[in-house]
Design a protein around this motif. Structure first.
Motif, PDB file in Angstrom:
ATOM      1  N   GLU A   1       0.825  -1.203   0.000  1.00 50.54           N
ATOM      2  CA  GLU A   1       0.000   0.000   0.000  1.00 50.54           C
ATOM      3  C   GLU A   1       0.862   1.257   0.000  1.00 50.54           C
ATOM      4  N   HIS A   2       1.930   1.239   0.772  1.00 48.10           N
ATOM      5  CA  HIS A   2       2.834   2.386   0.842  1.00 48.10           C
ATOM      6  C   HIS A   2       3.489   2.636  -0.519  1.00 48.10           C
ATOM      7  N   ILE A   3       3.988   1.572  -1.141  1.00 48.87           N
ATOM      8  CA  ILE A   3       4.646   1.707  -2.447  1.00 48.87           C
ATOM      9  C   ILE A   3       3.652   2.202  -3.494  1.00 48.87           C
ATOM     10  N   ALA A   4       2.473   1.606  -3.552  1.00 45.38           N
ATOM     11  CA  ALA A   4       1.479   1.961  -4.560  1.00 45.38           C
ATOM     12  C   ALA A   4       1.011   3.410  -4.416  1.00 45.38           C
ATOM     13  N   ALA A   5       1.063   3.955  -3.200  1.00 42.50           N
ATOM     14  CA  ALA A   5       0.607   5.323  -2.963  1.00 42.50           C
ATOM     15  C   ALA A   5       1.696   6.371  -3.191  1.00 42.50           C
ATOM     16  N   LEU A   6       2.917   5.949  -3.462  1.00 41.21           N
ATOM     17  CA  LEU A   6       4.000   6.915  -3.659  1.00 41.21           C
ATOM     18  C   LEU A   6       3.754   7.746  -4.911  1.00 41.21           C
ATOM     19  N   PRO A   7       3.981   9.056  -4.822  1.00 39.17           N
ATOM     20  CA  PRO A   7       3.871   9.891  -6.018  1.00 39.17           C
ATOM     21  C   PRO A   7       4.850   9.404  -7.085  1.00 39.17           C
ATOM     22  N   GLY A   8       4.361   9.262  -8.300  1.00 35.32           N
ATOM     23  CA  GLY A   8       5.205   8.800  -9.395  1.00 35.32           C
ATOM     24  C   GLY A   8       5.083   7.322  -9.687  1.00 35.32           C
ATOM     25  N   VAL A   9       4.480   6.555  -8.782  1.00 36.79           N
ATOM     26  CA  VAL A   9       4.285   5.123  -9.033  1.00 36.79           C
ATOM     27  C   VAL A   9       2.968   4.953  -9.783  1.00 36.79           C
ATOM     28  N   ALA A  10       3.065   4.419 -10.999  1.00 36.83           N
ATOM     29  CA  ALA A  10       1.882   4.257 -11.843  1.00 36.83           C
ATOM     30  C   ALA A  10       1.216   2.907 -11.649  1.00 36.83           C
ATOM     31  N   ASN A  11       2.007   1.867 -11.360  1.00 39.14           N
ATOM     32  CA  ASN A  11       1.436   0.531 -11.256  1.00 39.14           C
ATOM     33  C   ASN A  11       2.415  -0.366 -10.509  1.00 39.14           C
ATOM     34  N   THR A  12       1.882  -1.420  -9.908  1.00 42.66           N
ATOM     35  CA  THR A  12       2.716  -2.434  -9.270  1.00 42.66           C
ATOM     36  C   THR A  12       2.142  -3.810  -9.576  1.00 42.66           C
ATOM     37  N   VAL A  13       3.011  -4.794  -9.553  1.00 42.88           N
ATOM     38  CA  VAL A  13       2.609  -6.192  -9.620  1.00 42.88           C
ATOM     39  C   VAL A  13       3.360  -6.889  -8.503  1.00 42.88           C
ATOM     40  N   THR A  14       2.637  -7.611  -7.645  1.00 41.06           N
ATOM     41  CA  THR A  14       3.251  -8.252  -6.494  1.00 41.06           C
ATOM     42  C   THR A  14       3.006  -9.753  -6.542  1.00 41.06           C
ATOM     43  N   SER A  15       4.064 -10.505  -6.280  1.00 43.93           N
ATOM     44  CA  SER A  15       3.967 -11.962  -6.166  1.00 43.93           C
ATOM     45  C   SER A  15       4.589 -12.378  -4.844  1.00 43.93           C
ATOM     46  N   VAL A  16       4.035 -13.422  -4.247  1.00 38.14           N
ATOM     47  CA  VAL A  16       4.548 -13.942  -2.983  1.00 38.14           C
ATOM     48  C   VAL A  16       5.244 -15.268  -3.256  1.00 38.14           C
ATOM     49  N   SER A  17       6.415 -15.428  -2.677  1.00 37.65           N
ATOM     50  CA  SER A  17       7.175 -16.667  -2.837  1.00 37.65           C
ATOM     51  C   SER A  17       6.501 -17.780  -2.050  1.00 37.65           C
ATOM     52  N   LEU A  18       6.253 -18.902  -2.707  1.00 33.09           N
ATOM     53  CA  LEU A  18       5.647 -20.052  -2.048  1.00 33.09           C
ATOM     54  C   LEU A  18       6.700 -20.965  -1.439  1.00 33.09           C
ATOM     55  N   ALA A  19       7.854 -21.076  -2.092  1.00 36.81           N
ATOM     56  CA  ALA A  19       8.939 -21.926  -1.600  1.00 36.81           C
ATOM     57  C   ALA A  19      10.240 -21.475  -2.242  1.00 36.81           C
ATOM     58  N   GLN A  20      11.297 -21.563  -1.475  1.00 33.00           N
ATOM     59  CA  GLN A  20      12.621 -21.243  -2.007  1.00 33.00           C
ATOM     60  C   GLN A  20      13.306 -22.562  -2.352  1.00 33.00           C
ATOM     61  N   VAL A  21      13.635 -22.753  -3.612  1.00 31.49           N
ATOM     62  CA  VAL A  21      14.210 -24.024  -4.032  1.00 31.49           C
ATOM     63  C   VAL A  21      15.694 -23.920  -4.372  1.00 31.49           C
ATOM     64  N   ILE A  22      16.192 -22.713  -4.653  1.00 33.76           N
ATOM     65  CA  ILE A  22      17.621 -22.484  -4.871  1.00 33.76           C
ATOM     66  C   ILE A  22      17.972 -21.190  -4.151  1.00 33.76           C
ATOM     67  N   ASP A  23      19.059 -21.195  -3.408  1.00 36.12           N
ATOM     68  CA  ASP A  23      19.517 -20.009  -2.696  1.00 36.12           C
ATOM     69  C   ASP A  23      21.025 -19.926  -2.784  1.00 36.12           C
ATOM     70  N   ARG A  24      21.523 -19.160  -3.708  1.00 32.45           N
ATOM     71  CA  ARG A  24      22.965 -18.987  -3.883  1.00 32.45           C
ATOM     72  C   ARG A  24      23.382 -17.625  -3.377  1.00 32.45           C
ATOM     73  N   PRO A  25      24.567 -17.536  -2.785  1.00 32.32           N
ATOM     74  CA  PRO A  25      25.038 -16.210  -2.333  1.00 32.32           C
ATOM     75  C   PRO A  25      25.371 -15.286  -3.498  1.00 32.32           C
TER      76      PRO A  25
END
Length: 142
Positions: free
Chosen positions: A118-142
């Protein structure tokens, strides 16, 4: 609760034995200010107690990916400056293509992810957002 309260809560969730002086340094406040915030969160029921968790590691945090399309196509630093003030945003990349920014959010729950979105979407200059939530982490490299 503000962003600093959420950061304190996040630090305590990861390690409830973190000394006040260490917490204070991490959130850029005095030891007494952190102590007062913790006491207020305890009084308000945000912190319901402290416990020992057996097993490996702390509870899994929610990871969300927020793609941001800016109206000005990156001709100003104000959006990035605002994103840098949100402690749960652990990474932010400038992108080529349709979207301008990719923000990786690691929060203590979906409610907090929603607040950040909500904070990001309300920022002046932000026209649109798309958000996805991670269901599982299957690879994690440094």
């Amino acid at each position: 609760m503000d962003g600093t309260d959420h950061r304190i809560l996040s630090e305590l969730t990861a390690d409830a034995r973190t000394p006040l002086v260490t917490l204070a340094a991490r959130v850029h406040l005095s030891r007494n200010a952190v102590k007062q915030r913790i006491e207020r969160m305890e009084r308000d029921g945000v912190i319901g107690g402290y416990t020992v968790v057996s097993g490996a590691g702390s509870p899994r945090r929610v990871t969300a990916i927020v793609l941001v399309y800016r109206e000005d196509r990156m001709r100003g630093a104000h959006v990035v400056t605002e994103l840098s003030r949100i402690p749960e945003i652990v990474r932010c990349d400038v992108l080529s293509g349709e979207f301008d920014l990719l923000a990786i959010v690691q929060a203590e729950g979906m409610d907090r992810v929603g607040e950040i979105w909500e904070h990001i979407a309300a920022l002046p200059g932000v026209a649109n957002t798309v958000t996805s939530v991670s269901l599982a982490q299957v690879i994690d490299r440094p």
